[in-house]
Structures are given as structure tokens and as C-alpha cells.
Design an enzyme around this catalytic site. Structure first.
Site, PDB file in Angstrom:
ATOM      1  N   TYR A   1      11.718  67.047  35.675  1.00  0.00           N
ATOM      2  CA  TYR A   1      10.767  66.158  35.517  1.00  0.00           C
ATOM      3  C   TYR A   1      11.669  64.626  35.641  1.00  0.00           C
ATOM      4  O   TYR A   1      11.472  63.511  36.510  1.00  0.00           O
ATOM      5  CB  TYR A   1       9.922  66.028  34.369  1.00  0.00           C
TER       6      TYR A   1
ATOM      7  N   GLY B   1      -5.600  63.404  34.972  1.00  0.00           N
ATOM      8  CA  GLY B   1      -5.020  63.838  33.897  1.00  0.00           C
ATOM      9  C   GLY B   1      -5.221  63.029  32.946  1.00  0.00           C
ATOM     10  O   GLY B   1      -6.300  62.665  32.644  1.00  0.00           O
TER      11      GLY B   1
END
Ligand SMILES: NC(=O)c1ccc[n+]([C@@H]2O[C@H](COP(=O)([O-])OP(=O)(O)OC[C@H]3O[C@@H](n4cnc5c(N)ncnc54)[C@H](O)[C@@H]3O)[C@@H](O)[C@H]2O)c1
Ligand SMILES: C[C@@H](O)[C@H](N)C(=O)O
EC number: 1.1.1.103
Length: 373
Positions: free
Chosen positions: A195, A65
Site C-alpha cells: 500500500y 468505500g
């Protein structure tokens, strides 16, 4: 010892412990199970020698990422190329594949994770796999699996094999009822994204494993991270990376947050250095296991103004994404990281002006910078 007396003593130990302070596990080890899945802990755990301590064997999950490749580069300088293994479920680009060990690892596959840790004699684990705030809202069940079930797997493997475990948290672990300016380490945390909820869960579970099993869990709450050579993965702070690409490429940028949305931010080099520093900090210097870290706070308008100093023709327009805006409006505006500064000497290097010159220079805007000067 009669059960009631034993329970009373355990309760006493728990109450004695300060809410945030965690210099030692609260429960004496004779009351503890060896690991959450009742698999005997790695025999080397208690005897990890000082010789080995300098020669860590590192695994990074979710390493392809925005942050993982940079972290691998930093750790490989510190521990040697072959001692740092990047892993992900995606296929690595060639330059990453050739730069050091890479392995497939799906954090939802517990046995595979354990096999990797055992076969490679891993000692430190950096758990970067996650779905970020905006993509998490677009796919709640996947975010719940990756961010919560995946974390459980990582915690269990780390506890069983005596790993030092780093899990990043985020400004997104706070919500609209948290104090937002500034946001301290300890305050109300009622985030409204999957999240954020998963990151509060990670903070609490990591600290619980520290108290309950003696897991060496360390956690930093990152601000929005800005990087030049890697793309953000679908968060609310992504605009602050994209703006530089667009400024250099097109001279204009359409921002998906309102111009006055203030959020804490940090340049990637500071973030990764903080991560290594907290992992190397002596345990006795850590009065907490989860710390805020910060570098700067700005709004899109302020960032655009700074870019404009170097790219005079730069134009910004605003087309607000209601999902990201609602998230940003619930997050801290300024982050209080005084505990990190006090306990283990955290200090950022890069402020807004250096951030902007660094990013523009990276994107090959030397021409424009020269014209503006
Ligand atoms: N980038 C930021 O601004 C920022 C800020 C605060 C916290 N963080 C945290 O830092 C960590 C790294 O962030 P990032 O920006 O590099 O995230 P990213 O979204 O760019 O990368 C996450 C990686 O996780 C991988 N992944 C997804 N599902 C997986 C699975 N089942 N098994 C293994 N890997 C899987 C993805 O393939 C991806 O490469 C995350 O935990 C994030 O929450 C990032
Ligand atoms: C702030 C951070 O956690 C991430 N960049 C996001 O916006 O979701």
C-alpha cells in the site's frame, strides 16, 4: 537545435526546479509529448473557459468505500447532483443509487474509463479506488494491480483529457526510516507495505505527469480517517472507527493495536473539506503537488479514555494483530502539515473531544452521554 544542445537545455531546466517546488512544469511545452499514450489531448484542455470552470463534471472512482459517498455528497452540494458521478465495481446500496448518478467502472479497464470520461464530459477526477494497508498485505498481487496499474490508467486518461486529478496518499507512504514525530512533507519515504509503496509511486508519478505533461495533479496525504456512517475498508487505523460502534453497542471493545500506538487521525468532514479546498486552490498558491494534512494524533488508550468520559462502563481489552501493529509502528506518530496551512489555508475543525462526542451522538448514544453528564 542540435540534439546535444537541446538536451543540455532540458537538463538545465530540470536542475533549476526545486525538489519540491512545482509552480510550473519544468519542461517547456514544445519539448513535451501531448500525452503518455500519444493520443492527442482533449482540444478543450487549454481553452477550458471560466464559464465551464465553475460547472465541473466530476467522476469519483472507488466511490463505495469509506470516503467516496461522503465526498459525492459534498461535491453534489457544490456542483449539483447530476454533475457528480460515483463509480465502483460493487453494487451500490439503494440509498446511494437513488442519491445521484452511479456507474460501473473498473479502473483496470482503461477503455471503459476513457469512455466514461468522454461520454460524460468529465473535468475533475477523484481517484479513490485502492486496497488499503492491511488488505493489501493479504493480497499483494491484487493491491499491486489496483493501486499501481489502476493509477497508471487514471493518470493517462486524466492527461489525455485535460482533467484536474485528485489522488489521495496516506501516512502509510512513510516508513520506519522516515522521521516519525513529526513527519514533514519532504523526507525519506521507504514504506514496507505494498500500500505504502504504491502510494509513494502515485505521488511521484503524479508529480512527474505534472512536470512532463502539465497534468493538474493534486494529492493530499490523509491520516487515518474516522467516519460515523461508513465502514473502513481494511486498514491499520480501522480500530479508531470500530471502537465507537462497539462502545455504543456492547460497552466494550477489543483493540488490535497496542494501547500506546500513536497515529495521526482526522474526522471525515475535515478530510473531505480539505480535498475540495485543495482542488479549488489557485494553482499559484500550491508550492507543492503533494501535501500532508493533519488534525490530531492519539493512541488507543487516549481514545478509550475520552470515550470513557461519556460511556463510564466502557471496557477496552487488547489483542494485538502483529501485521497491523508492525505497520503502525512504521508510520508517523505526528504529521507536520504546516505547508498546507501556509500555502492554501488548511485548518482542521475537529479535535479529539469533538470527534468523540460527534461519533457517540451519531451512534445514538445520547442516553449514555446524558447519564455521564
Ligand atoms: N480511509 C482512510 O483512512 C484513508 C486514509 C488515507 C488515504 N486513504 C485513501 O483514500 C482513498 C479512499 O479510501 P477508502 O477508505 O474509501 O477506501 P475503501 O477501501 O473503503 O474503498 C476503496 C474502494 O475501491 C474499490 N475498488 C477496488 N478495486 C477496484 C477496481 N478495480 N476498480 C474500481 N474500484 C475498485 C472498492 O470496491 C472500494 O469500494 C484510497 O485511495 C485510500 O488509499 C484513505
Ligand atoms: C491510513 C490509511 O491509509 C488507511 N486507513 C489504512 O490504515 O490503511
Amino acid at each position: 537545435m542540435p540534439v546535444v544542445r537541446m538536451l543540455r537545455r532540458v537538463a538545465c531546466w530540470m536542475l533549476q526546479s526545486p525538489a519540491c517546488g512545482c509552480r510550473a512544469p519544468v519542461l517547456p511545452s514544445r519539448f513535451l509529448g501531448t500525452s503518455p499514450r500519444q493520443i492527442p489531448m482533449d482540444a478543450n484542455f487549454h481553452s477550458t473557459s471560466f464559464l465551464e470552470a465553475d460547472q465541473q463534471r466530476v467522476l469519483i472512482t472507488g466511490g463505495l468505500g469509506q470516503l467516496g459517498v461522503g465526498l459525492a455528497n459534498l461535491l453534489r452540494k457544490r456542483f449539483g447532483k447530476d454533475n457528480v458521478i460515483l463509480s465502483d465495481i460493487r453494487k451500490p446500496p439503494e440509498h446511494v443509487f437513488l442519491s445521484g448518478p452511479f456507474i460501473y467502472s473498473d479502473i483496470l479497464d482503461y477503455k471503459n474509463l476513457r469512455e466514461i470520461v468522454v461520454n460524460n464530459r468529465i473535468t475533475w477526477l477523484f481517484h479513490y479506488s485502492a486496497l488499503l494497508s492491511a488488505v493489501g498485505e493479504a493480497n499483494v498481487s491484487l493491491a499491486r494491480a489496483v493501486n499501481i496499474t489502476g493509477l497508471h490508467n487514471v493518470l493517462d486518461v486524466a492527461a489525455e483529457h485535460g482533467l484536474r486529478l485528485f489522488v489521495p496518499s496516506t501516512i502509510g507512504a512513510f516508513g520506519p526510516t522516515s522521521p516519525r514525530n513529526p513527519t514533514p512533507d519532504l523526507c525519506i519515504q521507504r514504506p514496507r507495505t505494498i500500500y505504502g509503496v504504491s502510494k509513494v509511486h502515485a505521488e511521484l508519478m503524479g508529480e512527474y505527469y505534472y512536470y512532463r505533461y502539465g497534468l493538474d495533479f493534486r494529492c493530499l496525504r490523509y491520516p487515518g480517517i474516522i467516519s460515523a456512517d461508513s465502514q473502513p475498508g481494511g486498514g491499520t487505523t480501522d480500530y479508531a472507527v470500530q471502537i465507537f460502534h462497539e462502545a455504543v453497542k456492547n460497552g466494550r471493545f477489543e483493540c488490535n493495536l497496542k494501547p500506546d500506538t500513536r497515529l495521526p487521525m482526522m474526522y471525515i468532514d475535515d478530510c473531505l473539506r480539505a480535498t475540495l479546498e485543495v482542488m479549488e486552490a489557485p494553482a499559484e498558491s500550491l508550492s507543492m503537488r503533494t501535501y500532508n494534512i493533519n488534525a490530531m494524533s492519539f493512541t488507543p488508550a487516549e481514545l478509550a479514555q475520552e470515550v470513557l468520559k461519556h460511556v463510564p462502563e466502557f471496557q477496552v481489552t487488547y489483542s494485538v494483530d502483529p501485521v497491523r501493529q508492525a505497520i503502525a509502528d512504521s508510520w508517523p506518530m505526528n504529521f507536520d502539515d504546516s505547508n498546507a496551512r501556509k500555502d492554501w489555508g488548511w485548518k482542521h475543525d475537529i479535535d479529539l473531544p469533538e470527534l468523540v462526542t460527534t461519533m457517540l451522538n451519531f451512534h445514538g448514544s445520547e442516553n449514555r452521554v446524558a447519564q455521564a453528564n
